[in-house]
Design a protein around this motif. Structure first.
Motif, PDB file in Angstrom:
ATOM      1  N   LEU A  47      33.745 -97.158  53.285  1.00  0.00           N
ATOM      2  CA  LEU A  47      34.554 -96.437  54.259  1.00  0.00           C
ATOM      3  C   LEU A  47      33.772 -95.230  54.746  1.00  0.00           C
ATOM      4  N   ARG A  48      33.600 -95.160  56.046  1.00  0.00           N
ATOM      5  CA  ARG A  48      32.914 -94.028  56.651  1.00  0.00           C
ATOM      6  C   ARG A  48      33.935 -93.227  57.453  1.00  0.00           C
ATOM      7  N   CYS A  49      34.009 -91.972  57.085  1.00  0.00           N
ATOM      8  CA  CYS A  49      34.967 -91.079  57.707  1.00  0.00           C
ATOM      9  C   CYS A  49      34.203 -89.901  58.312  1.00  0.00           C
ATOM     10  N   ILE A  50      34.269 -89.755  59.607  1.00  0.00           N
ATOM     11  CA  ILE A  50      33.590 -88.646  60.296  1.00  0.00           C
ATOM     12  C   ILE A  50      34.630 -87.619  60.685  1.00  0.00           C
ATOM     13  N   ILE A  51      34.476 -86.413  60.168  1.00  0.00           N
ATOM     14  CA  ILE A  51      35.351 -85.303  60.507  1.00  0.00           C
ATOM     15  C   ILE A  51      34.737 -84.583  61.692  1.00  0.00           C
ATOM     16  N   TRP A  52      35.380 -84.735  62.844  1.00  0.00           N
ATOM     17  CA  TRP A  52      34.826 -84.108  64.045  1.00  0.00           C
ATOM     18  C   TRP A  52      35.278 -82.646  64.140  1.00  0.00           C
ATOM     19  N   LYS A  53      36.545 -82.447  64.152  1.00  0.00           N
ATOM     20  CA  LYS A  53      37.035 -81.088  64.332  1.00  0.00           C
ATOM     21  C   LYS A  53      38.465 -80.991  63.837  1.00  0.00           C
ATOM     22  N   SER A  63      37.344 -68.733  61.815  1.00  0.00           N
ATOM     23  CA  SER A  63      38.076 -69.433  62.863  1.00  0.00           C
ATOM     24  C   SER A  63      39.309 -68.606  63.190  1.00  0.00           C
ATOM     25  N   LEU A  64      39.322 -68.058  64.382  1.00  0.00           N
ATOM     26  CA  LEU A  64      40.437 -67.211  64.798  1.00  0.00           C
ATOM     27  C   LEU A  64      41.497 -67.995  65.546  1.00  0.00           C
ATOM     28  N   ASN A  98      34.794 -76.939  63.922  1.00  0.00           N
ATOM     29  CA  ASN A  98      33.888 -78.016  64.309  1.00  0.00           C
ATOM     30  C   ASN A  98      32.993 -78.340  63.124  1.00  0.00           C
ATOM     31  N   PHE A  99      32.892 -79.659  62.834  1.00  0.00           N
ATOM     32  CA  PHE A  99      32.147 -80.040  61.635  1.00  0.00           C
ATOM     33  C   PHE A  99      31.097 -81.102  61.915  1.00  0.00           C
ATOM     34  N   ASN A 100      31.480 -82.199  62.564  1.00  0.00           N
ATOM     35  CA  ASN A 100      30.561 -83.328  62.756  1.00  0.00           C
ATOM     36  C   ASN A 100      29.982 -83.754  61.408  1.00  0.00           C
ATOM     37  N   TRP A 101      30.865 -84.078  60.527  1.00  0.00           N
ATOM     38  CA  TRP A 101      30.485 -84.335  59.128  1.00  0.00           C
ATOM     39  C   TRP A 101      30.961 -85.724  58.719  1.00  0.00           C
ATOM     40  N   ARG A 102      30.091 -86.406  57.991  1.00  0.00           N
ATOM     41  CA  ARG A 102      30.383 -87.793  57.609  1.00  0.00           C
ATOM     42  C   ARG A 102      30.673 -87.878  56.110  1.00  0.00           C
ATOM     43  N   PHE A 103      31.838 -88.510  55.783  1.00  0.00           N
ATOM     44  CA  PHE A 103      32.154 -88.888  54.399  1.00  0.00           C
ATOM     45  C   PHE A 103      31.881 -90.376  54.250  1.00  0.00           C
ATOM     46  N   ARG A 149      28.696 -73.261  66.853  1.00  0.00           N
ATOM     47  CA  ARG A 149      29.641 -72.318  66.278  1.00  0.00           C
ATOM     48  C   ARG A 149      29.272 -70.910  66.676  1.00  0.00           C
ATOM     49  N   ALA A 150      30.234 -70.026  66.763  1.00  0.00           N
ATOM     50  CA  ALA A 150      30.025 -68.646  67.211  1.00  0.00           C
ATOM     51  C   ALA A 150      29.254 -67.837  66.197  1.00  0.00           C
ATOM     52  N   GLY A 151      29.336 -68.056  64.981  1.00  0.00           N
ATOM     53  CA  GLY A 151      28.629 -67.250  63.992  1.00  0.00           C
ATOM     54  C   GLY A 151      28.697 -67.887  62.640  1.00  0.00           C
TER      55      GLY A 151
END
Length: 2014
Positions: free
Chosen positions: A1721-1727, A1768-1769, A1774-1779, A1928-1930
């Motif tokens: 199972l591939r899970c991509i967390i975009w945002k 995050s205000l 934003n992550f673009n991260w894959r599980f 990301r801003a900072g």
């Protein structure tokens, strides 16, 4: 089957000479006809039967009827014909078509005047029975099923008793849903009666546990059922005080009394005990099962995890409603404790283990609490009762229990299930009303139909006061605390409590069947504390009878000699008026009593062919309809009616209406079961918990101790002004009460007596004309005894010592005659007279025929050592002085035959002396010796003499009466001589030192016209002035009824009993009766128990008379056929009273062994039929009555009847009844009219063989019926062939025509041992012969034949085809293509309904399999696989209840009428002589397919086991210990065992499951036994189950040895039918005379690959319609030796048997367990979006540092998380991260598989199954503290909602499965999905959305994952797709990098509106300031020089060039 019952016909006009009509009937060209009768109105009453087999009725089916005259002098003469259409019976099985007055037609088809009456009955194959007469009662076949045990090794349920029994509790926890809380680590704790178990820790709000817990008990059922099952769900991540999420609890008794003793897969609502307003805090799915000995656990074949019932907890099946039970505790009264006179009471209320208490009230027995106790429960409540306990709490120690009372919830609420329709029931409610408390001694254990009575009746017997309370159920809580003071006004309940005076009158008629009492006895009657003579707080009442002895009845019992003086007691009391409530109860009780009496009569008939059955059935129905139409008294408008009264009135009225409708529509089928259901419904609504009147208690007292009791409910004897229907059923009527000992007291299995009383209870204002008996006068008198002692040979008062001159009968209290005073309303009628109480003077031996007298002669040594007479020379055995034997005179009426002789038959010397040493203080030896020693100081000799009664003209009873009525004119003084504690005599003895005489003074009522019966005015003592007694101090405060309490109370420490008058009822004259007892036989009714009665005889006891039948030597069913006659029975009561309430006839079955010891086996009691007039006298028919033991259930049945006839002058002259009883061989036999009719019957026996008998040489079978017997030839070599050489036996006997009267068939196995010695090594009894009766003339009967197990003739073409087919099977390629799509497990899960993954497979209907939830033998369709021969278990020669089985006999019986005329044709034989049986023993190949086990009993400490399978067949043993399944209770074996055996030498297949242990011996889990021979011989084809379709390739290839066409041919051959003829061209077959086409089963040509030829498919379709065993999996119950009667689990398997002579079998079926498939199972967390902001900066800005966690449920170790999105205000991240989650997924069950060790030291890993569920959590990162939980998302990958394409459309409604707007899908099918899902968080006791997550989910197989590799996070290989770092801003140090910029950004972003506003405000203020500053000067200039305002300013010229002239003034020229 089609049955035509031909009734009668009418031939008009009448024919002469009278015709001999015969009716011929045609159905489907099959002709049947009736017998020939004679007359113009013929009556046949004959049944004609057509067996339909597999041809059901059609719409155009009909019967053609022809009536002919069969007069032999002429040819057959046609009378008429008719046609009966059967269209109405086509679809309605078991319907009866009544055809009345059917008109016959002539040859011209014109109607005639001839008519006929018929009945047509249709039965399907399922309803088919072998016998013509069906069992309309519904009890014969049940008993027949009980006599044989079809399933080897199975046990029957054990009846509950008062002894400890084995029980097992199972709790299986499946999963939880919607648990309240965040980031939960859930544990489920299960506490079973104090034993705690817990599951593993699971994470998430929807944890999946799938764990089962077992707990075994050995407890008394009553105690065990009170234990509690508590289920708690705890969050282990929180502290213990805050960890509990919710709980659920129930009591074990509630589960046990549920259907199947279990609740299966129920969702339970979890509630927090301390949060009343939180409601349901989650749901838990569980299965709870409570099993007793012999019970079988229900089978649950569903998968542990299923998505089908995800939302079940939102349906009405789940108790999601919370209810609050509010108990308004007002007060209590009359609280007494045995230990302390003054109590500090507190009330404790217990509900499902939870307890609440009121406050403690000090020093009072009438406490006032006024408190509210609130319980939170779920509705419906899973509990049976509410228990109340009043405790005494001195110094806060609440261990002293005052009293208890139990309130059943089913009595105060209704679920609505009892009434069909829209009735919804009502919630629990009660009162306000009193509840009666009980304590002290408990009643003995009894078994009741109502499970709640079982517990409530266990309250004590003593009255301990009453509690006044009210119960209200609310669905919403209105308070925050569970215990609260009652602040509302309670005056409204006071109106319920106005007291009225009640009177209770009891007339004692007789007391018989008592044990021996040495002391005088008396009876005490009490209601509450009123009448309790031990309680001195209440006014004394006439509540006790006079003291009386018990005398011998001449047999074995004793009785009280009341005769013509019946004691009477009168008790007055004060209670509330509840007549409106009890009137309704009594009306309902009448209905119930009538129904119960009619049911008992119906049961006693037992014979379904008895003509009385239908008449009794009609009587029952008519009486029930009439009773139900009687309206109940309306209580709705009554001012005192409570809410429960109104609700129960409505429920009862609806039930009566429903029962009336059912009775009207009921048909005569299964009568007993139908009526028992009606009776059970009445019992449910009959109980009335609001009867505040205590029960009437009658105590038998001896030595002022309560010995035995009888309890009578007050409403059964309560009088009502509304009429007899509303009064109690025993009000003013004679009833028989069976006395009982309290629990733990008295001898076991004995009854202390039968008491006949007449009782009346009612308001004293209704007692003016009270007369309980029709005949008799009331006599009231005072009594005192004058006492004198002999002092210096003079009688006087000097030697009395402590005894007063005038006293009571016991000599304890002084009662001078001068102190007696008449009570109010009475006056003295006469003066004191002397009246000896002859009843007290009766000789205890008066009814004995002989008495043994004994005297001990005592001597002692003098100083010289010589023996001289002792100080007391003559004593009894205890050393008490007695008369010298020379002075003992023979009483009058007795004589001696021998003189005194010393006893020499014990340890004495030759002269009878025994010696001993005297021990002080008594001086008597304690030990005696037969040898004289020098130190012996005492010796004694035992002298015996027997005296015999003279045979005079008077019998024993007349002699007793003559003594009681003896006129003592000679003894005018009336002295009695003796001592207290011993017997008194009228004649003085030389040793008499004390005498007394009784003085009586009669009282008479005043002539005042009062509305009260005079006997109720007899209150208080006759000798004490009530005004002189101190009154009890009453509390001034409290309830108004407290002041009504009796004021009489003695001084402290004064325990003297007050003197009271005695009341007697004296009948005017006696009446004499004759009693006839007709006794036929006794049967044993205990299933699976063979008993032989040794020396059996019946003792009939009627009052104090008894007789015995003759004793039989030895019999399994003792049959006496004897009449016992009691003549000249004396009854002092009116005949009308006797007819309404006759004394009970008691029949006792006794056994006498060879030593003469008699043992009671059972007892039966019922009232006789009383005949006062012989005009319409008929003999009562024989009926069956139950034989029961004292504390057990029914043990047997006796066939008998009794009648009692009043002796009149007419009767004395005729003696008609006695003349009808024949005399034979010294006994009275049964009258001919009621004797069973004997008929010649034939018994055929199919003796197949003997099995499992050890150490036998040449056994043979002997069959006995009565005195006739028949035996087989011995088996020559039992070890090689255990079958009998001759298989059929035949003999004729005389047998009763009714099967229920027939003797049993006894089978004995006799073995010829060495030297010709014969020994009986086994026996069996067939008690119920009804199933073996048959009609030998039935044309469709097919004799039993041995199945063909070898084929000697088989065509060569068949062999070639067979081998070609085999070759084709192997060469086919379709199997490989098929293998990947479906397999055997697909077929298995299709059958269980749990396989949804391939449910759309289009060929699924071709692959069906039957999964039986029981053993194949237990399926009723297959007759236990004993259709060829049955298995009878053999026991020892003299079997006992627990005798082991010593072997088995296989055979069958047939019984049918045999003509007595030798010239008549004999009926055809049922068992033809079988040919040489070369097929036996038979070599067979056996394949055992062990599929899986379910719910095995754990054997290890971790609650699991390591099972493996062992097979034993003869000496063969298969199985591998190393192939165990580790750590599981639900193993999946998927193993095939193949072995060969020799049947029947090796017929019992033992399948054992063991638990693997490393260091100790393996434990046996359980065993099941399969009889392979029964399957081989059965005609149902149990060797190999029939497949649904015939395949020649693929995974479902045909596996039998024989093709379907040949199987069909063998089947027709075995049934005696012509062989089938196949037509290959038209694909049809001619079967049983009918042409069947393949298109009938296959309308369209099948396209499924691998199907065989059309011929075989057609044959298989026909076989599948014949009721043969299909392809199946059976479920067998496992049992172990350690717990032989407890279910140890289930084993699913099937067995194939292939006789080797039939050829090689097909290939084995592959049932190897499925292996999970590897997925990724591939899970991509975009945002994320709109995530909660939890932190606040120094600038008061909300922000979060967001990151996301994810894992698969159950795989928490592989938890993965993204990087952190700082600061995050807006809630966006934003992550673009894959599980990446690898998993092993089993698609068949929809779960993931993981194998891991629980601990490091674990030997084997545990295989765990989890749902494929993805858990996503959003967190906030913290550096110095724990991270904050922001939200969670749980997605079931097989059933997940479609995501939203935009964050704006993402809501929590997407997660609702019930919403049709949002659809769900399976990720395993869709593969890839992208979108937004909502996260939620639990806050403030509710769920809310806390954010949104955008993800891409992709599922890949292991192969696809290798082709498309990807890395976790953003690591390499970063592809598919490539993930770039998000903009990301900072970062985490953004504030330190650009503080000014960030400060300005933060200030502007946060305060931008304020800054802009401040700037504008500053400008405005500045301008205003300038304006204000310049305004004064401007205004001044305007005021002074206004012209300057309009003139322009002057122009000034400045000379720049000449600055020196600047100071000069200007020139004047200008």
């Amino acid at each position: 089957m089609l049955r035509l019952f031909v009734g009668s016909a009418k031939i008009e006009p009448p024919l002469t000479p009278p015709p001999k009509p015969c009716l011929t009937v045609y159905f489907r060209d099959v002709k049947k006809r009736t017998h020939v009768t004679e007359g113009n109105d013929p009556i046949w009453n004959e049944a004609l039967v057509w067996y339909l087999w597999n041809r059901p009725l059609e719409k155009d089916s009909f019967l053609q009827i022809i009536l002919r005259d069969m007069t032999p002098s002429k040819k057959e003469r046609f009378i008429g014909l008719a046609t009966v259409l059967l269209k109405s019976l086509e679809k309605k099985s078991r319907e009866v078509l009544f055809v009345k007055d059917l008109v016959l037609l002539n040859h011209s088809m014109e109607p005639t005047e001839c008519t006929i009456n018929l009945q047509v009955f249709h039965m399907t194959q399922e309803d088919f029975e072998r016998t013509e007469k069906e069992d309309v009662l519904g009890i014969t076949m049940k008993e027949a099923a009980r006599q044989k045990l079809m399933v080897p090794g199975a046990t029957t349920p054990v009846v509950l008793s008062s002894k400890p029994q084995h029980f097992q509790v199972r709790v299986k926890v499946f999963e939880g849903r919607q648990l309240m809380g965040n980031n939960i680590k859930a544990i489920t704790k299960v506490t079973i009666a104090g034993h705690q178990h817990h599951t593993r820790v699971k994470m998430g709000n929807n944890p999946f546990f799938n764990e089962i817990f077992f707990q075994n008990f050995h407890e008394i059922p009553a105690k065990f059922f009170d234990e509690v099952i508590l289920i708690q769900v705890v969050n282990s991540a929180l502290p213990r005080s805050k960890a509990e999420i919710g709980r659920f609890q129930t009591d074990i008794g509630f589960i046990y009394h549920c259907p199947g003793h279990a609740i299966i897969r129920k969702w339970l609502g979890l509630c927090h005990p301390n949060k009343s307003t939180s409601g349901v805090r989650g749901y838990l799915k569980v299965t709870i099962c409570v099993l007793g000995a012999g019970d079988r656990a229900p089978l649950d074949q569903k998968l542990a995890y299923s998505t089908d019932d995800v939302q079940v907890f939102k349906s009405t099946a789940v108790p999601i409603k919370m209810a609050y039970l509010q108990f308004f505790i007002y007060c209590a009264e009359d609280l007494h404790s045995e230990k302390r006179p003054i109590v500090n009471p507190v009330l404790e209320v217990e509900l499902i283990g939870e307890k609440l208490k009121t406050i403690v009230q000090t020093q009072t027995d009438n406490p006032i609490w006024n408190q509210i106790l609130t319980f939170q429960i779920q509705m419906p409540c899973l509990s049976r009762y509410i228990k109340f306990r009043v405790l005494n709490c001195p110094k806060q120690n609440c261990w002293d229990e005052i009293g208890t009372v139990t309130l059943c919830l089913n009595q105060i609420s209704s679920s609505g299930e009892l009434i069909e329709g829209m009735y919804s029931g009502f919630l629990p409610c009660f009162g306000p009303c009193f509840l009666t408390l009980h304590g002290g001694k408990k009643p003995p254990f009894r078994i009741y139909a109502d499970p709640c009575i079982h517990d409530s009746i266990r309250d004590g017997l003593s009255y301990r006061g009453r509690v006044y309370l009210e119960l209200i159920t609310q669905l919403k809580s209105q308070q925050e605390t569970w215990i609260k003071d009652l602040s509302r006004d309670v005056i409204r309940v006071e109106k319920q409590q106005n007291r009225q005076k009640y009177g209770l009158c009891v007339v004692f008629i007789s007391c018989t069947m008592m044990p021996s009492f040495k002391d005088l006895i008396q009876f005490e009657v009490s209601i509450g504390y009123y009448g309790n003579k031990m309680d001195l707080n209440y006014k004394p009442l006439v509540s006790t009878t006079q003291y009386s002895p018990v005398i011998y009845d001449g047999n074995i019992y004793y009785y009280v000699p009341w005769y013509n003086t019946k004691p009477v007691v009168a008790v007055t009391s004060n209670w509330e008026d509840v007549s409106f409530r009890i009137n309704c109860l009594n009306v309902l009780q009448v209905t119930r009593d009538h129904l119960k009496a009619n049911l008992d009569t119906l049961k006693s008939i037992r014979n379904p062919r008895d003509p009385d059955v239908l008449s009794q059935w009609e009587k029952l129905r008519q009486e029930l309809m009439e009773d139900c139409k009687t309206p109940l008294p309306d209580v709705k408008d009554h001012p005192k009616a409570t809410n429960l009264d109104k609700q129960k009135w409505e429920l009862r009225s609806l039930l009566l209406q429903e029962l009336a409708q059912k009775a009207q529509k009921a048909e005569p089928r299964d009568m007993v079961a139908t009526v028992e259901d009606w009776l059970q419904s009445l019992d449910v609504v009959l109980t009335e918990p609001q009867v505040s009147l205590p029960d009437v208690m009658i105590w038998l007292m001896a030595k002022d101790q309560r010995v035995a009791y009888a309890r009578v409910p007050a409403h059964r004897v309560l009088f009502s002004q509304a009429g007899p229907l509303h009064s109690g059923s025993f009000c003013g009527k004679i009833q028989t009460l069976v006395l009982q000992y309290p629990e733990g007291e008295g001898p076991k299995n004995t009854v202390p007596g039968h008491l006949r009383v007449c009782m009346w209870l009612g308001n004293v204002s209704d007692s003016k004309n009270l007369q309980l008996l029709h005949d008799g006068d009331m006599v009231v008198y005072a009594e005192t005894y004058e006492n004198e002692a002999k002092y210096k040979d003079q009688w006087g008062q000097q030697g009395l010592k402590r005894c007063p001159n005038f006293s009571d009968v016991m000599g304890r209290k002084a009662l001078p005659k001068t102190d007696f005073r008449e009570p109010p309303g009475w006056h003295w009628q006469d003066d004191w007279i002397v009246e000896p109480q002859k009843r007290l003077l009766l000789d205890i031996d008066i009814n004995k025929s002989q008495v043994l007298e004994e005297v001990y002669e005592n001597e002692e040594r003098d100083a010289r050592g010589a023996w001289v007479p002792a100080t007391i020379p003559n004593t009894d055995v205890n050393g008490h002085p007695v008369e010298a034997r020379e002075n003992v005179r023979c009483p009058e009426g007795w004589h001696f035959t021998k003189e005194w002789i010393p006893e020499l038959n014990r340890a004495v010397d030759s002269e009878g002396w025994e010696y001993g040493v005297g021990i002080p203080p008594s001086g008597l030896p304690q030990v005696w010796s037969s040898v004289e020693k020098t130190y012996h100081s005492h010796r004694r000799r035992h002298w015996l003499r027997v005296r015999f009664r003279d045979h005079g003209e008077l019998d024993l009873e007349e002699e007793t009466l003559s003594f009681l009525q003896l006129d003592q004119a000679q003894e005018k003084e009336g002295w009695e001589y003796g001592t207290f504690g011993s017997k008194f005599h009228l004649s003085p003895h030389p040793q008499s030192r004390f005498r007394r005489r009784c003085w009586h003074r009669r009282l008479a009522p005043d002539n005042d016209d009062k509305d009260i019966a005079p006997i109720f005015l007899l209150e208080g003592s006759l000798i004490l002035d009530l005004q002189d007694r101190p009154k009890k101090e009453e509390e001034n405060k409290g309830w108004p009824w407290a002041q009504l309490k009796e004021t009489w109370k003695p001084k402290p420490g004064d325990a003297r009993q007050p003197d009271l008058p005695f009341i007697y009822c004296v009948p005017n004259k006696p009446h004499y009766y004759q009693l006839f007892c007709y006794i036929y036989q006794v049967r044993n009714s205990v299933p699976n128990q063979i008993l032989t009665f040794q020396g059996a005889f019946i003792r009939v006891v009627f009052l104090h008379h008894s007789q015995c039948t003759q004793a039989l030597v030895s019999s399994a069913v003792p049959t006496w056929a004897q009449t016992l006659i009691f003549q000249h029975l004396l009854l002092y009561e009116d005949p009308q009273d006797t007819k309404e309430g006759p004394p009970l006839v008691v029949m006792e079955l006794w056994q006498r062994d060879s030593l003469g010891k008699e043992v009671l086996w059972g007892r039966s009691m019922w009232p006789p039929v009383v005949s006062l007039d012989l005009q319409n006298w008929i003999l009562p028919p024989l009926r069956w009555h139950p034989l029961v033991k004292e504390l057990g259930g029914e043990e047997g049945q006796i066939l008998a009847s009794c009648e009692m006839i009043l002796e009149t002058e007419n009767l004395k002259e005729k003696h008609q009844p006695i003349l009808n009883v024949p005399w034979k061989n010294g006994i009275y036999t049964l009258p001919r009219s009621i004797q069973p009719t004997l008929r010649k019957m034939a018994i055929e026996i199919l003796a197949w063989g003997l099995r499992n008998m050890t150490k036998v040489h040449y056994p043979q079978l002997v069959v006995e019926f009565g005195e006739q017997s028949l035996s087989t030839k011995p088996i020559s070599d039992y070890q090689k062939n255990p079958n009998f050489p001759e298989s059929v036996l035949f003999f004729t006997v005389l047998m009763p025509t009714e099967a229920v009267y027939a003797l049993p068939l006894v089978m004995k196995v006799v073995d010829t041992q060495d030297f010709g010695q014969k020994k009986v090594v086994g026996r069996a009894n067939v008690d119920i012969l009804q199933p073996y009766f048959c009609d030998p003339w039935v044309q469709s009967y097919i004799p039993r034949q041995v199945p063909t197990l070898s084929e000697k003739k088989q065509q060569r073409g068949d062999f070639l085809w067979f081998f070609c087919e085999k070759f084709w099977f192997k060469s086919s390629k379709a199997e490989d293509e098929y293998e990947h799509e479906v397999d055997w497990w697909s077929k298995f899960f299709w059958a269980t309904g749990d396989y949804e993954k391939t449910s759309k497979y289009k060929y699924k209907d071709y692959h069906t399999i039957k999964v039986f939830d029981c053993e194949l033998e237990a399926e009723p369709d297959f007759q236990g696989l004993q259709d060829f021969c049955q298995t009878f278990q053999l026991y020892q020669e003299k079997p006992k209840a627990d005798s082991p089985v010593v072997g088995e006999f296989k055979g069958l019986f047939r019984i049918y009428p045999f003509p007595e005329n030798p010239e008549a044709p004999e009926p055809p034989r049922q068992f033809p002589v079988l040919p040489e049986r070369d097929d036996f023993p038979q070599q067979c190949l056996v394949r055992v397919y062990v599929v899986r086990a379910i719910n095995l009993q754990p054997q290890d400490f971790n609650g699991l086991c390591d099972p493996y399978v062992i097979l034993k067949l003869g000496k063969t043993k298969l199985g591998n210990r190393d192939l165990y399944q580790p750590n599981t209770v639900d193993p999946i074996f998927g193993t095939v065992f193949e072995l060969t055996c020799n049947i029947p030498l090796e017929k019992d297949l033992h399948i054992q499951l063991f638990d693997f242990d490393m260091f100790s011996a393996d434990d046996e889990i359980g065993t099941t036994i399969i009889d392979l021979e029964n399957r081989l011989l059965s005609g149902f084809g149990a060797c190999c189950g029939l497949a649904k379709s015939y395949f020649v390739s693929g995974p479902f290839i045909w596996r039998d040895q024989i093709r379907p066409s040949y199987l069909l041919e063998r089947y027709t051959k075995g049934k005696g039918q012509p062989p089938p003829v196949f037509n290959p061209e038209e694909d049809s077959v001619l079967y049983n005379g009918e042409e069947i086409n393949l298109k009938t089963f296959e309308p369209e040509p099948p396209t499924v690959p691998g199907l065989g030829p059309n011929k075989e498919r057609l044959a298989l379709h026909i076989l599948n319609t014949l009721g043969l065993v299909p392809e199946h999996v059976e479920t067998r119950t496992l049992y172990s030796k350690s717990q032989p009667s407890i279910d140890q689990g289930k084993l699913q398997l099937w067995v194939d048997i292939f006789p080797k002579k039939l050829g090689a079998p097909g290939p084995q079926v592959d049932i190897s367990p499925r292996k999970p498939k590897r997925y990724e199972l591939r899970c991509i967390i975009w945002k994320t979006a709109q995530v909660d902001l939890v932190h606040e900066t120094f600038s008061r800005e909300r922000m979060s540092d967001i990151y996301v966690k994810g894992w698969l449920f159950g795989l928490e170790k592989d938890m993965q998380k993204t990087d952190i999105h700082y600061h995050s205000l807006t809630g966006e991240g934003n992550f673009n991260w894959r599980f990446i989650f690898p998993m092993d997924y089993l698609a068949a069950e929809g779960v993931c598989i993981q194998s891991q060790k629980d601990y490091i030291w674990s030997l084997d890993p545990t295989l765990m199954k989890y749902p494929a569920r993805l858990i996503i959590q959003v967190w906030d990162n913290d550096i110095f503290s724990a991270d904050d939980f922001l939200g969670v998302l749980e997605l079931d990958l097989s059933d997940m909602p479609f995501p939203a394409q935009h964050a704006h459309y993402c809501t929590l409604k997407m997660m609702d499965n019930t919403s049709p707007q949002y659809k769900h899908f399976s990720l395993f099918k869709k593969k890839v999905v992208t979108g937004w899902w909502p996260c939620q968080v639990y806050n403030e006791d509710k769920w809310r959305m806390s954010g949104k997550v955008k993800m891409t989910l992709e599922i890949l197989t292991e192969k696809e994952a290798l082709i498309r590799p990807a890395g976790r996070g953003q690591s390499e290989p970063n592809q598919y797709p490539t993930l770039h770092p998000p903009p990301r801003a900072g970062g985490p140090l953004m504030w330190m990098k650009s503080p000014i910029k960030n400060f300005c950004l933060a200030c502007w972003k946060r305060y931008r509106f304020r800054i802009v506003g401040l700037v504008f405000l500053s400008i405005a203020v500045f301008m205003l300031f300038k304006f204000i500053y310049a305004a004064p000067s401007y205004l001044a200039m305007n005021l002074i020089k206004p012209e300057f305002r309009m003139a322009p300013p002057p122009i000034k010229v400045v000379n720049v060039m000449n600055p020196q002239d600047q100071n000069k003034p200007p020139s004047s020229a200008a």
